[in-house]
Scaffold this motif. Structure first.
Motif, PDB file in Angstrom:
ATOM      1  N   ALA A  34       4.236 -16.404  -2.271  1.00  0.00           N
ATOM      2  CA  ALA A  34       3.554 -17.667  -2.568  1.00  0.00           C
ATOM      3  C   ALA A  34       4.163 -18.290  -3.820  1.00  0.00           C
ATOM      4  O   ALA A  34       3.635 -18.157  -4.912  1.00  0.00           O
ATOM      5  CB  ALA A  34       2.069 -17.426  -2.744  1.00  0.00           C
ATOM      6  N   GLY A  35       5.303 -18.930  -3.669  1.00  0.00           N
ATOM      7  CA  GLY A  35       5.952 -19.596  -4.787  1.00  0.00           C
ATOM      8  C   GLY A  35       6.765 -18.690  -5.689  1.00  0.00           C
ATOM      9  O   GLY A  35       7.295 -19.138  -6.688  1.00  0.00           O
ATOM     10  N   THR A  36       6.850 -17.416  -5.360  1.00  0.00           N
ATOM     11  CA  THR A  36       7.595 -16.470  -6.183  1.00  0.00           C
ATOM     12  C   THR A  36       8.269 -15.427  -5.293  1.00  0.00           C
ATOM     13  O   THR A  36       7.932 -15.298  -4.124  1.00  0.00           O
ATOM     14  CB  THR A  36       6.659 -15.785  -7.202  1.00  0.00           C
ATOM     15  OG1 THR A  36       7.436 -14.944  -8.054  1.00  0.00           O
ATOM     16  CG2 THR A  36       5.602 -14.959  -6.521  1.00  0.00           C
ATOM     17  N   LEU A  37       9.207 -14.708  -5.859  1.00  0.00           N
ATOM     18  CA  LEU A  37       9.850 -13.621  -5.117  1.00  0.00           C
ATOM     19  C   LEU A  37       9.112 -12.324  -5.409  1.00  0.00           C
ATOM     20  O   LEU A  37       8.606 -12.120  -6.509  1.00  0.00           O
ATOM     21  CB  LEU A  37      11.314 -13.488  -5.528  1.00  0.00           C
ATOM     22  CG  LEU A  37      12.215 -14.661  -5.148  1.00  0.00           C
ATOM     23  CD1 LEU A  37      13.605 -14.469  -5.750  1.00  0.00           C
ATOM     24  CD2 LEU A  37      12.315 -14.814  -3.652  1.00  0.00           C
ATOM     25  N   ARG A  38       9.057 -11.445  -4.411  1.00  0.00           N
ATOM     26  CA  ARG A  38       8.385 -10.163  -4.597  1.00  0.00           C
ATOM     27  C   ARG A  38       9.155  -9.085  -3.852  1.00  0.00           C
ATOM     28  O   ARG A  38       9.842  -9.355  -2.867  1.00  0.00           O
ATOM     29  CB  ARG A  38       6.950 -10.234  -4.091  1.00  0.00           C
ATOM     30  CG  ARG A  38       6.895 -10.598  -2.613  1.00  0.00           C
ATOM     31  CD  ARG A  38       5.536 -10.985  -2.181  1.00  0.00           C
ATOM     32  NE  ARG A  38       5.554 -11.170  -0.723  1.00  0.00           N
ATOM     33  CZ  ARG A  38       4.488 -11.233   0.013  1.00  0.00           C
ATOM     34  NH1 ARG A  38       3.297 -11.127  -0.543  1.00  0.00           N
ATOM     35  NH2 ARG A  38       4.573 -11.390   1.312  1.00  0.00           N
ATOM     36  N   TRP A  39       9.065  -7.862  -4.323  1.00  0.00           N
ATOM     37  CA  TRP A  39       9.725  -6.713  -3.704  1.00  0.00           C
ATOM     38  C   TRP A  39       8.717  -6.026  -2.797  1.00  0.00           C
ATOM     39  O   TRP A  39       7.648  -5.614  -3.237  1.00  0.00           O
ATOM     40  CB  TRP A  39      10.231  -5.753  -4.778  1.00  0.00           C
ATOM     41  CG  TRP A  39      11.364  -6.351  -5.542  1.00  0.00           C
ATOM     42  CD1 TRP A  39      11.289  -7.010  -6.730  1.00  0.00           C
ATOM     43  CD2 TRP A  39      12.728  -6.377  -5.153  1.00  0.00           C
ATOM     44  NE1 TRP A  39      12.532  -7.438  -7.107  1.00  0.00           N
ATOM     45  CE2 TRP A  39      13.440  -7.056  -6.154  1.00  0.00           C
ATOM     46  CE3 TRP A  39      13.435  -5.880  -4.049  1.00  0.00           C
ATOM     47  CZ2 TRP A  39      14.817  -7.255  -6.086  1.00  0.00           C
ATOM     48  CZ3 TRP A  39      14.801  -6.076  -3.995  1.00  0.00           C
ATOM     49  CH2 TRP A  39      15.472  -6.754  -4.998  1.00  0.00           C
ATOM     50  N   VAL A  40       9.042  -5.903  -1.516  1.00  0.00           N
ATOM     51  CA  VAL A  40       8.123  -5.358  -0.520  1.00  0.00           C
ATOM     52  C   VAL A  40       8.699  -4.079   0.072  1.00  0.00           C
ATOM     53  O   VAL A  40       9.869  -4.027   0.459  1.00  0.00           O
ATOM     54  CB  VAL A  40       7.862  -6.389   0.597  1.00  0.00           C
ATOM     55  CG1 VAL A  40       6.927  -5.817   1.655  1.00  0.00           C
ATOM     56  CG2 VAL A  40       7.302  -7.677   0.014  1.00  0.00           C
ATOM     57  N   GLY A  41       7.879  -3.058   0.127  1.00  0.00           N
ATOM     58  CA  GLY A  41       8.269  -1.778   0.715  1.00  0.00           C
ATOM     59  C   GLY A  41       7.019  -1.062   1.187  1.00  0.00           C
ATOM     60  O   GLY A  41       6.011  -1.708   1.507  1.00  0.00           O
ATOM     61  N   THR A  42       7.063   0.263   1.220  1.00  0.00           N
ATOM     62  CA  THR A  42       5.896   1.054   1.612  1.00  0.00           C
ATOM     63  C   THR A  42       5.680   2.184   0.617  1.00  0.00           C
ATOM     64  O   THR A  42       6.621   2.640  -0.034  1.00  0.00           O
ATOM     65  CB  THR A  42       6.064   1.666   3.024  1.00  0.00           C
ATOM     66  OG1 THR A  42       7.222   2.497   3.032  1.00  0.00           O
ATOM     67  CG2 THR A  42       6.182   0.585   4.078  1.00  0.00           C
ATOM     68  N   ASP A  43       4.433   2.642   0.534  1.00  0.00           N
ATOM     69  CA  ASP A  43       4.144   3.788  -0.323  1.00  0.00           C
ATOM     70  C   ASP A  43       4.392   5.074   0.459  1.00  0.00           C
ATOM     71  O   ASP A  43       4.882   5.026   1.592  1.00  0.00           O
ATOM     72  CB  ASP A  43       2.715   3.718  -0.882  1.00  0.00           C
ATOM     73  CG  ASP A  43       1.626   3.879   0.165  1.00  0.00           C
ATOM     74  OD1 ASP A  43       1.921   4.236   1.327  1.00  0.00           O
ATOM     75  OD2 ASP A  43       0.449   3.649  -0.186  1.00  0.00           O
ATOM     76  N   HIS A  44       4.043   6.208  -0.112  1.00  0.00           N
ATOM     77  CA  HIS A  44       4.328   7.501   0.523  1.00  0.00           C
ATOM     78  C   HIS A  44       3.528   7.734   1.805  1.00  0.00           C
ATOM     79  O   HIS A  44       3.824   8.642   2.571  1.00  0.00           O
ATOM     80  CB  HIS A  44       4.097   8.644  -0.475  1.00  0.00           C
ATOM     81  CG  HIS A  44       2.668   8.828  -0.865  1.00  0.00           C
ATOM     82  ND1 HIS A  44       2.018   7.988  -1.743  1.00  0.00           N
ATOM     83  CD2 HIS A  44       1.762   9.735  -0.477  1.00  0.00           C
ATOM     84  CE1 HIS A  44       0.767   8.381  -1.879  1.00  0.00           C
ATOM     85  NE2 HIS A  44       0.584   9.448  -1.125  1.00  0.00           N
ATOM     86  N   LEU A  45       2.514   6.905   2.057  1.00  0.00           N
ATOM     87  CA  LEU A  45       1.731   7.012   3.281  1.00  0.00           C
ATOM     88  C   LEU A  45       2.111   5.943   4.312  1.00  0.00           C
ATOM     89  O   LEU A  45       1.465   5.824   5.350  1.00  0.00           O
ATOM     90  CB  LEU A  45       0.228   6.898   2.966  1.00  0.00           C
ATOM     91  CG  LEU A  45      -0.330   8.017   2.081  1.00  0.00           C
ATOM     92  CD1 LEU A  45      -1.789   7.732   1.739  1.00  0.00           C
ATOM     93  CD2 LEU A  45      -0.187   9.367   2.768  1.00  0.00           C
ATOM     94  N   GLY A  46       3.124   5.148   3.996  1.00  0.00           N
ATOM     95  CA  GLY A  46       3.572   4.111   4.917  1.00  0.00           C
ATOM     96  C   GLY A  46       2.810   2.805   4.818  1.00  0.00           C
ATOM     97  O   GLY A  46       3.004   1.902   5.624  1.00  0.00           O
TER      98      GLY A  46
END
Length: 67
Positions: A34-46
């Protein structure tokens, strides 16, 4: 930097959308939010995990998967 060593907190993170970095054995993709960049991934539980650039720097990151 193209090595398996963790970047230091002063190394710049990539800024191009869809860039991929690794942190703690997991990939994170830079996505526009939303108007900014973000780093997306998963935690140890997916479960989805969204990090800021500062959070990712504190966790440590690399351009390549270690191991």
């Amino acid at each position: 930097m193209l090595s398996t060593e963790t970047a230091t907190e002063t190394d710049p993170l990539p800024t191009a959308p869809c860039s991929v970095v690794w942190s703690q054995g997991r990939p994170y993709v830079l996505e526009p939010g939303a108007g900014t960049l973000r780093w997306v991934g998963t935690d140890h539980l997916g479960r989805p995990l969204i990090l800021t650039g500062d959070e990712l720097r504190r966790r440590g990151w690399t351009h390549r998967r270690a191991g």
